[in-house]
Structure formats: C-alpha cells, structure tokens
Design an enzyme around this catalytic site. Structure first.
Site: not given
Length: 392
Positions: A169, A194
């Site tokens: 990730d 994000k």
C-alpha cells in the site's frame, strides 16, 4: 525525464478534439459498428475512456504493467484479496489501517483466508512468520498512523524465495516518493482519496500490477464485482494528480518542520516521523523514499484518551476529520476514530497509544500550523520537564 515532467505529460491530449483537459466520458455504453467490432469500449463497467486515462497514468508513474481504478481504496483492496482462496494465509503488517484489520479479520476469515499480523519493520520477523500456507505479504510502508517503515526490497526477496505475492500500500508516499514495483513488489495499492486526488473531494482506489497474469485476474475481479471508479471521480483524480508534485513537496516540508518542533514540546512524549534520525528504520526510509511524507503522529506524556481529545478539540487550523492527504491540514485521534474497531489490547500491542494523534499536514504556512498546535498543547498546562522521548 524528471518525475514532474513525466507526470504532467503522461496525461494525454484528447485525440478526438485536441482538448488539453481529459474529457469526462459520462456514458454507460458505447455504439458498436458490428457485434464485437468497436473502438475499444463496450460498456463502462468493463472499460471507460476517462478511467482508462487515469489507470494508464498511475501505471506509468508506478512503472507497472497495468493499472485499475476502483470506487474506493477498500474496493481496490477487496479485488486484490480475491486473488486468494480458501486455506491461503496472508501475512499483514501488524499496525495496519483499521478498515483493513476489519476486512481481514471479520470478512475474509469467514471464507477461510487467515491473516497473520507481523511486525514487518523487522525482516527477520517476516522470514520467521512464513508458513507453507502464506500466499501474500501485505505491507504498508510507512504505516498509518505509527509510520513504521519496512524494507520493501529485502522483503521482496523473501517473497520471491517462497513464491509469495508482495503487495504494498503506497498511499502515504505516492509514486513520487516511493516506487515499490522496481523494488520487487508484485502489486501496489493506493487510496487515491488521499494524496493523489489531494483535495478531499474524491473517494477512489487504484491498483497497479507488474505482469499480465495478475492484470488479467484483477481486470476480471474489477469487471465482475463492478466496484469501478466513475468517470467524474476519475477526472477529478486526474486533475488532482496534475498538482501532486507541488502539493506533496510543500506537505513534506511542513511535516518535517512540525515533527522537529514537536520533539521539543514538554507535553509530547513520542514523535512518529520517518524523517527524524531517531525514528526506527530511518536509514531504510532514507534509502527507499525520496522524501518522508506529509503525515506526522505523536503521543502525549499524559497518555490517555481524555488528554488527546482535549488537544484535538482545541486546534483551529487543523480540522478534526478522518482521512488525510488534502491541501487543508487535518488531525485525527485513531483510538476513537479511524482505529476504534481494533481491539484495545491488539491496538496497544502494535504501539498505537491512547493519546496518539495523527496529523495530516497541508500546504498552509508551517509557522501558522506550529502555532496552532502550540496553543492546543499548551492548554494541557503541563510544566516544562525533561527532554522528551523520541520514537525508539
């Protein structure tokens, strides 16, 4: 070609009209010349021109084989988890995001896929935790919110020796700061919500794979499950990526200044930031990251939930909200917000203290952000004491 130039020029001019902004193809289906004869698009669940541009951009930036856009980061993770089958085990970083902990423990465990949570910041512990059933290693580096760093290249060698998939990730770093696939990862995941989209107005997930076999499997999962990214969200994410270099550089600079300042405040106990020389595995972060990111976490000397809530309720510029990576600074109390569903004993075992506060540092002036934190921390009325303990 430098990354800033590559990023901007990986976003194509529309061939049909010459539009410099990628068009939003807000359509569910496409007219075909004859059955099976089309312009590469049949139905937007399977493929959409706007989403395809975004998928190509992230694939190029991560130096992968193929990219895929999903309705959320969790949807992207779900598609990757469906590469496994009953009886398989996944070795996951122990201080993982709360939503992933819930998915692994309470969803996929029902289907006979077991998750073993390991401190992957120690390569020796990764090697010791391997079993014949381990089929996937799941890394977040740095982790959220304690910002532990794992040695991606070393762990990739372990994964290859055991014929295990390595998933990373890369949300916190983005491909501008770290590229896991050239370091040996098989799959990279992003919550594009994000930093990539960057303006807290999108929910999106991305997956990049390093070979055709994985690409075919993820494409099948994406199409059959249908958790695809809409054309408008894909367009917003593309627009966000255009300014990623500028935003992220400022966020990293601000975060570094704030982390350094926090180490001197008498109310603060531990400071979690990979850019600090005292941070565990700082030497690895220095080797595999170009900068240290825009997240900073810290705990208080009065390590309890009540004190943390007093601080997060007292800030004026830092807005109390879940998520991170936007241009406006935010803060979060993981124990009662993003990680509240993780059992308390497990949370504390992984080093996530009751008083831990996570900062998502934005692009405001660093001095203003520091002053905001100072006035909030000063409200605790703690006397000046000894030198604080920085993260071991």
């Amino acid at each position: 070609m430098k990354i800033a130039t590559q990023l901007l020029h990986s976003i194509p001019v529309d061939e049909l009209t010459g539009a410099i902004s990628v068009p939003i193809y807000q359509t569910s289906t496409f007219v075909q010349e004859s059955p099976g004869i089309n312009k590469g698009f049949e139905f937007s669940r399977a493929n959409n021109p706007t989403r395809k541009v975004l998928e190509n951009i992230i694939c190029s930036l991560e130096e992968g084989h193929a990219g895929f856009g999903f309705a959320s980061g969790m949807a992207a993770i779900d598609a990757v988890m469906k590469l496994l089958k009953t009886g398989d085990e996944i070795m996951a970083v122990e201080d993982t995001y709360g939503g992933i902990f819930q998915m692994f423990q309470h969803m996929f465990e029902r289907f006979g896929i077991k998750a073993n949570f390991v401190d992957t910041s120690s390569t020796d512990k990764v090697l010791a935790a391997m079993t014949p059933q381990t089929k996937m290693i799941w890394l977040e580096s740095p982790t959220n919110p304690t910002l532990r760093v794992s040695d991606i290249k070393s762990i990739s060698k372990i994964a290859k020796q055991h014929n295990v998939l390595l998933v990373v990730d890369n949300t916190l770093c983005t491909p501008l700061l770290q590229q896991p696939i050239p370091m040996g990862a098989d799959i990279v995941i992003h919550s594009a919500t994000k930093y990539l989209a960057g303006h807290t107005d999108v929910i999106a997930g991305l997956v990049v794979v390093n070979n055709k076999i994985l690409a075919d499997q993820i494409r099948f999962n994406q199409n059959i499950s249908g958790s695809i990214l809409s054309p408008f969200e894909a367009w917003l994410t593309i627009r966000g990526i255009e300014t990623l270099c500028l935003r992220l550089d400022k966020q990293c600079s601000n975060a570094s200044a704030i982390a350094t300042w926090l180490t001197s405040h008498p109310a603060v106990d531990k400071v979690y930031y990979p850019g600090l020389a005292t941070h565990k595995n700082h030497h690895i972060a220095r080797k595999q990251q170009k900068q240290y990111g825009g997240l900073v976490s810290f705990s208080l000397k009065t390590d309890n939930i009540k004190s943390a809530i007093r601080v997060v309720n007292a800030t004026k510029l830092f807005k109390l909200a879940e998520s991170f990576g936007g241009v406006k600074s935010m803060l979060d109390h993981p124990a009662t917000m993003t990680h509240r569903l993780i059992p308390e004993d497990f949370r504390k075992k992984t080093g996530l203290q009751d008083s831990c506060i996570r900062l998502s540092v934005g692009i405001e002036d660093a001095d203003d952000l520091i002053n905001d934190l100072k006035q909030a921390l000063d409200k605790l009325n703690l006397p000046a004491g000894k030198q604080i303990t920085v993260l071991q």
